[in-house]
Scaffold this motif. Structure first.
Motif, PDB file in Angstrom:
ATOM      1  N   SER A  48       0.844  -1.199   0.000  1.00  0.00           N
ATOM      2  CA  SER A  48       0.000   0.000   0.000  1.00  0.00           C
ATOM      3  C   SER A  48       0.875   1.242   0.000  1.00  0.00           C
ATOM      4  O   SER A  48       2.062   1.191   0.318  1.00  0.00           O
ATOM      5  CB  SER A  48      -0.881   0.029   1.253  1.00  0.00           C
ATOM      6  N   LYS A  90     -10.087  19.521  12.996  1.00  0.00           N
ATOM      7  CA  LYS A  90     -10.240  18.908  14.331  1.00  0.00           C
ATOM      8  C   LYS A  90      -8.989  19.098  15.181  1.00  0.00           C
ATOM      9  O   LYS A  90      -9.061  19.408  16.356  1.00  0.00           O
ATOM     10  CB  LYS A  90     -10.520  17.409  14.179  1.00  0.00           C
ATOM     11  N   ARG A 122      -3.308   8.586   4.896  1.00  0.00           N
ATOM     12  CA  ARG A 122      -4.292   7.512   4.658  1.00  0.00           C
ATOM     13  C   ARG A 122      -3.613   6.481   3.754  1.00  0.00           C
ATOM     14  O   ARG A 122      -2.863   6.854   2.839  1.00  0.00           O
ATOM     15  CB  ARG A 122      -5.513   8.052   3.922  1.00  0.00           C
ATOM     16  N   LEU A 123      -3.943   5.214   4.005  1.00  0.00           N
ATOM     17  CA  LEU A 123      -3.346   4.150   3.192  1.00  0.00           C
ATOM     18  C   LEU A 123      -4.247   3.785   2.016  1.00  0.00           C
ATOM     19  O   LEU A 123      -5.471   3.756   2.159  1.00  0.00           O
ATOM     20  CB  LEU A 123      -3.150   2.895   4.049  1.00  0.00           C
ATOM     21  N   SER A 165      -4.372   0.709  -1.112  1.00  0.00           N
ATOM     22  CA  SER A 165      -3.754  -0.478  -1.714  1.00  0.00           C
ATOM     23  C   SER A 165      -3.311  -0.124  -3.125  1.00  0.00           C
ATOM     24  O   SER A 165      -4.030   0.567  -3.848  1.00  0.00           O
ATOM     25  CB  SER A 165      -4.766  -1.620  -1.819  1.00  0.00           C
ATOM     26  N   CYS A 178      -6.925   2.736  -6.598  1.00  0.00           N
ATOM     27  CA  CYS A 178      -8.352   2.588  -6.887  1.00  0.00           C
ATOM     28  C   CYS A 178      -9.075   3.146  -5.654  1.00  0.00           C
ATOM     29  O   CYS A 178      -9.069   2.511  -4.601  1.00  0.00           O
ATOM     30  CB  CYS A 178      -8.642   1.102  -7.087  1.00  0.00           C
ATOM     31  N   VAL A 179      -9.633   4.336  -5.780  1.00  0.00           N
ATOM     32  CA  VAL A 179     -10.107   5.052  -4.590  1.00  0.00           C
ATOM     33  C   VAL A 179     -11.602   5.331  -4.653  1.00  0.00           C
ATOM     34  O   VAL A 179     -12.107   5.865  -5.643  1.00  0.00           O
ATOM     35  CB  VAL A 179      -9.339   6.390  -4.423  1.00  0.00           C
ATOM     36  N   ARG A 180     -12.268   4.964  -3.582  1.00  0.00           N
ATOM     37  CA  ARG A 180     -13.703   5.278  -3.461  1.00  0.00           C
ATOM     38  C   ARG A 180     -13.853   6.564  -2.655  1.00  0.00           C
ATOM     39  O   ARG A 180     -13.266   6.699  -1.571  1.00  0.00           O
ATOM     40  CB  ARG A 180     -14.446   4.150  -2.744  1.00  0.00           C
ATOM     41  N   GLU A 236     -18.370   9.372   1.014  1.00  0.00           N
ATOM     42  CA  GLU A 236     -19.417  10.393   1.154  1.00  0.00           C
ATOM     43  C   GLU A 236     -20.145  10.191   2.465  1.00  0.00           C
ATOM     44  O   GLU A 236     -20.177   9.075   2.997  1.00  0.00           O
ATOM     45  CB  GLU A 236     -20.405  10.284  -0.013  1.00  0.00           C
ATOM     46  N   LYS A 250     -18.912  16.673   5.828  1.00  0.00           N
ATOM     47  CA  LYS A 250     -18.434  15.462   6.515  1.00  0.00           C
ATOM     48  C   LYS A 250     -17.901  14.418   5.523  1.00  0.00           C
ATOM     49  O   LYS A 250     -17.747  13.244   5.871  1.00  0.00           O
ATOM     50  CB  LYS A 250     -19.564  14.863   7.360  1.00  0.00           C
ATOM     51  N   GLY A 259     -15.221  12.399   3.125  1.00  0.00           N
ATOM     52  CA  GLY A 259     -13.841  11.945   3.379  1.00  0.00           C
ATOM     53  C   GLY A 259     -12.831  12.946   2.825  1.00  0.00           C
ATOM     54  O   GLY A 259     -12.945  13.353   1.664  1.00  0.00           O
ATOM     55  N   VAL A 260     -11.827  13.282   3.630  1.00  0.00           N
ATOM     56  CA  VAL A 260     -10.855  14.309   3.241  1.00  0.00           C
ATOM     57  C   VAL A 260      -9.935  13.800   2.125  1.00  0.00           C
ATOM     58  O   VAL A 260      -9.810  14.405   1.063  1.00  0.00           O
ATOM     59  CB  VAL A 260     -10.008  14.730   4.483  1.00  0.00           C
ATOM     60  N   SER A 305      -9.922  10.811   0.368  1.00  0.00           N
ATOM     61  CA  SER A 305     -10.530  10.197  -0.823  1.00  0.00           C
ATOM     62  C   SER A 305     -11.180  11.270  -1.685  1.00  0.00           C
ATOM     63  O   SER A 305     -11.144  11.198  -2.912  1.00  0.00           O
ATOM     64  CB  SER A 305     -11.534   9.122  -0.415  1.00  0.00           C
ATOM     65  N   ALA A 348      -8.175  -3.677  -5.615  1.00  0.00           N
ATOM     66  CA  ALA A 348      -6.890  -3.055  -5.992  1.00  0.00           C
ATOM     67  C   ALA A 348      -5.699  -4.032  -5.978  1.00  0.00           C
ATOM     68  O   ALA A 348      -5.035  -4.209  -7.007  1.00  0.00           O
ATOM     69  CB  ALA A 348      -6.611  -1.840  -5.116  1.00  0.00           C
ATOM     70  N   GLU A 369      -6.806  -8.111   4.554  1.00  0.00           N
ATOM     71  CA  GLU A 369      -6.535  -6.668   4.682  1.00  0.00           C
ATOM     72  C   GLU A 369      -7.852  -5.933   4.444  1.00  0.00           C
ATOM     73  O   GLU A 369      -8.298  -5.760   3.306  1.00  0.00           O
ATOM     74  CB  GLU A 369      -5.483  -6.211   3.683  1.00  0.00           C
ATOM     75  N   TYR A 373     -10.521  -2.593   5.730  1.00  0.00           N
ATOM     76  CA  TYR A 373     -10.443  -1.243   6.288  1.00  0.00           C
ATOM     77  C   TYR A 373     -11.817  -0.612   6.442  1.00  0.00           C
ATOM     78  O   TYR A 373     -12.776  -1.162   5.954  1.00  0.00           O
ATOM     79  CB  TYR A 373      -9.560  -0.371   5.389  1.00  0.00           C
TER      80      TYR A 373
END
Ligand code: FAD
Length: 405
Positions: A156, A167, A175-176, A178, A196-198, A201, A214, A216-217, A219, A261, A403, A405
């Motif tokens: 990864s 925050k 962030r990791l 794969s 390969c990133v989702r 939301e 809110k 994801g930062v 992604s 991935a 693996e 997450y």
């Protein structure tokens, strides 16, 4: 014995120590027989001569991607291989020279950058992987890595999103992701990585509407990057998901969503690229991919092409790909079809393979494992197998890799 030319020129080697078959220093970057455009390579992988209608997203983005990739390829490949036709020429550059990366007791290359000292990568391109009407957003992102930043299949990459966390008032944490490409990368020059990133939301439970504050930062950042943009990266990390060193082992890959991935990288390594690792692989590969709708299937054109080519080449290693499309397929009980249902329906085959030493990998969202473990326990119990003992046995034999997450 040295390999004179990789790919078609590599003699078939059933199994054994692949590291004795080349000398990376003297062979250098050569041996790849490829003649496809970069776009085709990204969609179908090397040697795939399909006239697909793969969607690369907006035309301008594709053009940008091509221009940037070509200018990079010209500057980054040796003068002896770079010539008039840069993209096809680039495809000739490979595929022995990074085989040594896992040739050490750890079976992974050293970490190049720690998360507190990340390095700068550059976006070459990005394309939406799922249909426009499929739920959510999943992007394939190709980054040009800093020089000498190498990885192997199954590892990864850490990405540090730009900006300050509201925050903590400190820079965002890494962030990791794969890695979805082989060590040679989608551009085959050994200097890119694909992810390969989702896009994560957030839907407000009271209204059911998305709340972008809110989202994801990291992604969100990655799914919106433009060619040429800088991305801070660290790693590579992880050895849970590396391929077995014995090329005769059967490989079972179970993925949900972006969990595909590492398996895309495995399959390119074992069924697409011209490497000795591919020549030596005599096991069978079985991929089970779970997605919500058929429009959400990931990398299907590539996998279809691999299946077609594998059939034509009459290799001893078979490739099986099963899809569990939860909202469109039903299981034996008439319920939604999930990956565990495919495993249950093929329990005989699954256990036979595991009992003969197959290695199984699971990757995707955390939520996938309880259902899978429950299904396997049910099947095992029906076969009078004590599942907890069996699972421990697979784990201690290094046959069981997770693996999530
Ligand atoms: P974050 O900003 O960290 O937010 C996390 C979640 O919290 C999001 O769903 C967000 O919507 C939600 N959230 C934010 N604020 C609030 C709030 N106030 N209230 C409630 N919820 C909130 N991901 C992939 O897409 N592809 C991969 O290949 C991949 N591989 C991975 C491999 C490993 C080994 C690991 C550990 C993780 C992997 N991930 C992968 C997950 C990835 O690392 C990130 O966790 C993921 O992208 C989300 O990060 P983010 O910065 O976008 O979300």
């Amino acid at each position: 014995m040295r390999v004179k030319k990789a790919g078609a020129g590599v003699p078939f080697v059933a199994s054994g120590d692949r590291h004795s078959f080349w000398d990376p220093a003297s062979e250098g970057m050569r041996g790849m027989d490829g003649d496809l455009s970069l776009e085709e390579r990204l969609a179908f992988g090397i040697e795939f001569h399909l006239n697909g209608d793969y969607d690369f997203g907006m035309e301008t983005e594709t053009d940008n991607f091509k221009n940037i990739s070509e200018s990079y390829s010209k500057s980054s490949i040796p003068a002896t291989t770079a010539s008039q036709n840069s993209v096809p020429e680039m495809l000739h550059a490979a595929q022995c020279w990074l085989e040594h990366l896992d040739d050490n007791p750890n079976r992974v290359p050293p970490v190049v950058a720690k998360a507190n000292k990340p390095l700068e990568a550059m976006v070459l391109g990005r394309t939406r992987l799922i249909d426009q009407n499929a739920p959510g957003d999943i992007q394939h992102i190709v980054l040009r890595l800093p020089e000498n930043f190498h990885y192997v299949e199954g590892q990864s990459l850490s990405v540090i999103p730009p900006g300050i966390s509201s925050k903590t008032n400190k820079p965002h944490k890494p962030r990791l992701y794969s890695i979805a490409s082989t060590r040679y990368g989608d551009l085959l020059d050994g200097n890119t990585v694909s992810l390969c990133v989702r896009k994560a939301e957030y839907y407000d439970p009271s209204t059911g509407l998305p709340d972008p504050t809110k989202a994801g930062v990291c992604s969100g950042f990655l799914c919106g990057v433009r060619p040429g943009q800088k991305v801070m990266v660290a790693g590579p990390v992880g050895k849970t998901m590396v391929l077995p060193s014995d090329p005769s082992k059967d490989i079972i890959m179970v993925a949900t969503g972006t969990g595909i991935a590492p398996f895309r990288s495995f399959l390119h390594r074992l069924y697409t690229e011209h490497t000795i690792a591919r020549q030596q692989f005599t096991g069978d590969a079985w991929l089970i991919l779970g997605v919500p709708t058929s429009g959400s299937l990931l990398y299907k054109p590539e996998f279809d092409a691999m299946l077609e080519i594998n059939k034509k080449t009459n290799r001893s290693s078979s490739l099986t790909i099963d899809y569990a499309i939860s909202r469109e397929m039903t299981n034996a009980q008439g319920g939604k079809m999930y990956v565990q249902d495919v495993l249950t329906e093929n329990a005989q085959r699954l256990f036979a393979k595991l009992e003969s030493g197959a290695v199984v990998y699971f990757c995707g969202l955390k939520g996938m494992m309880p259902g899978i473990l429950e299904a396997l326990e049910t099947v095992a119990t029906a076969k009078n197998i004590d599942w907890p003992t069996k699972l421990k046995e697979y784990q201690s034999n290094h046959q069981w890799h997770v693996e999530v997450y």
